[in-house]
Design a protein around this motif. Sequence first.
Motif, mmCIF file in Angstrom:
data_model
loop_
_atom_site.group_PDB
_atom_site.id
_atom_site.type_symbol
_atom_site.label_atom_id
_atom_site.label_comp_id
_atom_site.label_asym_id
_atom_site.label_seq_id
_atom_site.Cartn_x
_atom_site.Cartn_y
_atom_site.Cartn_z
ATOM 1 N N ASN A 3 -48.118 16.409 16.441
ATOM 2 C CA ASN A 3 -48.210 17.868 15.835
ATOM 3 C C ASN A 3 -46.837 18.512 16.197
ATOM 4 O OD1 ASN A 3 -50.609 17.606 15.001
ATOM 5 N ND2 ASN A 3 -51.573 18.681 16.906
ATOM 6 N N ALA A 4 -46.266 18.196 17.343
ATOM 7 C CA ALA A 4 -44.843 18.663 17.709
ATOM 8 C C ALA A 4 -43.777 18.306 16.844
ATOM 9 C CB ALA A 4 -44.568 18.331 19.275
ATOM 10 N N ARG A 5 -44.003 16.973 16.412
ATOM 11 C CA ARG A 5 -42.914 16.434 15.597
ATOM 12 C C ARG A 5 -43.086 16.965 13.880
ATOM 13 N NH1 ARG A 5 -43.069 11.842 17.764
ATOM 14 N NH2 ARG A 5 -45.083 10.951 16.473
ATOM 15 N N ILE A 6 -44.358 17.407 13.850
ATOM 16 C CA ILE A 6 -44.546 17.833 12.373
ATOM 17 C C ILE A 6 -44.114 19.338 12.329
ATOM 18 C CG2 ILE A 6 -46.433 18.789 10.808
ATOM 19 C CD1 ILE A 6 -47.988 16.204 11.547
ATOM 20 N N ALA A 7 -44.384 19.952 13.505
ATOM 21 C CA ALA A 7 -43.849 21.481 13.617
ATOM 22 C C ALA A 7 -42.150 21.549 13.746
ATOM 23 C CB ALA A 7 -44.479 22.113 14.817
ATOM 24 N N PHE A 8 -41.748 20.615 14.375
ATOM 25 C CA PHE A 8 -40.228 20.547 14.264
ATOM 26 C C PHE A 8 -39.679 20.420 13.274
ATOM 27 C CE2 PHE A 8 -36.283 18.114 15.589
ATOM 28 C CZ PHE A 8 -35.770 19.161 16.406
ATOM 29 N N ARG A 9 -40.137 19.280 12.625
ATOM 30 C CA ARG A 9 -39.377 18.988 11.227
ATOM 31 C C ARG A 9 -39.827 19.940 10.044
ATOM 32 N NH1 ARG A 9 -41.652 12.778 11.068
ATOM 33 N NH2 ARG A 9 -39.773 11.913 12.392
ATOM 34 N N ARG A 10 -40.926 20.565 10.376
ATOM 35 C CA ARG A 10 -40.808 21.976 9.200
ATOM 36 C C ARG A 10 -40.122 22.769 9.519
ATOM 37 N NH1 ARG A 10 -46.091 22.091 6.438
ATOM 38 N NH2 ARG A 10 -45.624 24.287 6.398
ATOM 39 N N LEU A 11 -39.814 23.226 10.834
ATOM 40 C CA LEU A 11 -38.865 24.200 11.120
ATOM 41 C C LEU A 11 -37.604 23.932 10.596
ATOM 42 C CD1 LEU A 11 -40.022 25.534 14.411
ATOM 43 C CD2 LEU A 11 -39.678 27.035 12.668
ATOM 44 N N LEU A 12 -36.973 22.828 10.887
ATOM 45 C CA LEU A 12 -35.796 22.430 10.376
ATOM 46 C C LEU A 12 -35.739 22.422 9.135
ATOM 47 C CD1 LEU A 12 -34.832 19.209 12.627
ATOM 48 C CD2 LEU A 12 -34.304 21.642 13.018
ATOM 49 N N LYS A 13 -36.557 21.910 8.289
ATOM 50 C CA LYS A 13 -36.801 21.856 6.704
ATOM 51 C C LYS A 13 -36.598 23.346 6.320
ATOM 52 C CE LYS A 13 -38.986 19.850 3.110
ATOM 53 N NZ LYS A 13 -40.182 19.282 2.625
ATOM 54 N N ILE A 14 -37.474 24.230 6.546
ATOM 55 C CA ILE A 14 -37.147 25.655 6.102
ATOM 56 C C ILE A 14 -36.131 26.455 6.582
ATOM 57 C CG2 ILE A 14 -38.458 26.821 8.136
ATOM 58 C CD1 ILE A 14 -38.512 27.676 4.320
ATOM 59 N N ASN A 48 -23.739 27.013 7.232
ATOM 60 C CA ASN A 48 -23.892 25.930 8.230
ATOM 61 C C ASN A 48 -23.706 26.289 9.624
ATOM 62 O OD1 ASN A 48 -23.778 24.114 6.042
ATOM 63 N ND2 ASN A 48 -21.671 23.567 6.295
ATOM 64 N N HIS A 49 -22.973 27.245 9.957
ATOM 65 C CA HIS A 49 -23.041 28.247 11.236
ATOM 66 C C HIS A 49 -24.477 28.472 11.750
ATOM 67 C CE1 HIS A 49 -21.626 30.057 15.006
ATOM 68 N NE2 HIS A 49 -22.341 31.105 14.621
ATOM 69 N N THR A 50 -25.253 29.040 10.883
ATOM 70 C CA THR A 50 -26.481 29.642 11.091
ATOM 71 C C THR A 50 -27.408 28.408 11.130
ATOM 72 O OG1 THR A 50 -25.937 31.535 9.857
ATOM 73 C CG2 THR A 50 -28.259 31.091 10.274
ATOM 74 N N ASP A 110 -30.118 24.181 16.889
ATOM 75 C CA ASP A 110 -29.980 24.135 18.428
ATOM 76 C C ASP A 110 -31.111 24.922 19.043
ATOM 77 O OD1 ASP A 110 -27.771 22.525 17.778
ATOM 78 O OD2 ASP A 110 -26.281 24.006 18.239
ATOM 79 N N GLN A 111 -31.305 26.040 18.532
ATOM 80 C CA GLN A 111 -32.459 26.808 19.314
ATOM 81 C C GLN A 111 -33.564 26.123 19.092
ATOM 82 O OE1 GLN A 111 -31.835 29.436 21.219
ATOM 83 N NE2 GLN A 111 -33.629 29.801 21.777
ATOM 84 N N THR A 112 -34.199 25.612 18.063
ATOM 85 C CA THR A 112 -35.447 25.025 17.773
ATOM 86 C C THR A 112 -35.347 23.825 18.760
ATOM 87 O OG1 THR A 112 -35.463 25.546 15.514
ATOM 88 C CG2 THR A 112 -36.530 23.847 16.182
ATOM 89 N N ARG A 113 -34.336 22.774 18.959
ATOM 90 C CA ARG A 113 -34.410 21.738 19.666
ATOM 91 C C ARG A 113 -34.482 22.118 21.065
ATOM 92 N NH1 ARG A 113 -30.284 18.858 17.665
ATOM 93 N NH2 ARG A 113 -31.727 17.660 16.570
#
Length: 113
Positions: free
Chosen positions: A5-16, A25-27, A33-36
Amino acid sequence: MSASNARIAFRRLLKIQKRRFEGDNHTIDAARDQTRKEFEASRLLENQKDIDKRLKHARDVEEVIRRYVVQAPRSTEKDNTYNIKFTTEHALRDRHPIIIKSSLQKDRKPKED
């Protein structure tokens, strides 16, 4: 956190984040970095209630970015003008009133449906 579940949530956040901040690119890097950082801090949680709370927070953040964050790059054609990039995922789809006010605009009342 529950690994899958964490992996799915992490990937979805990075994707959006990548989609919403495309071209900035800076943002994208700062958001990634904040998500990680947040996910790493939650890695050792064992209490299921705390895990569920963190996963819900991740889903809520994804939803806010998906529905309410827009890019508004400065127009190259006109001074003091920005091009807002709405998509079908934005809150306009649900007919939420979005009022954008600028110091350059006169005070106007929004039209009611």
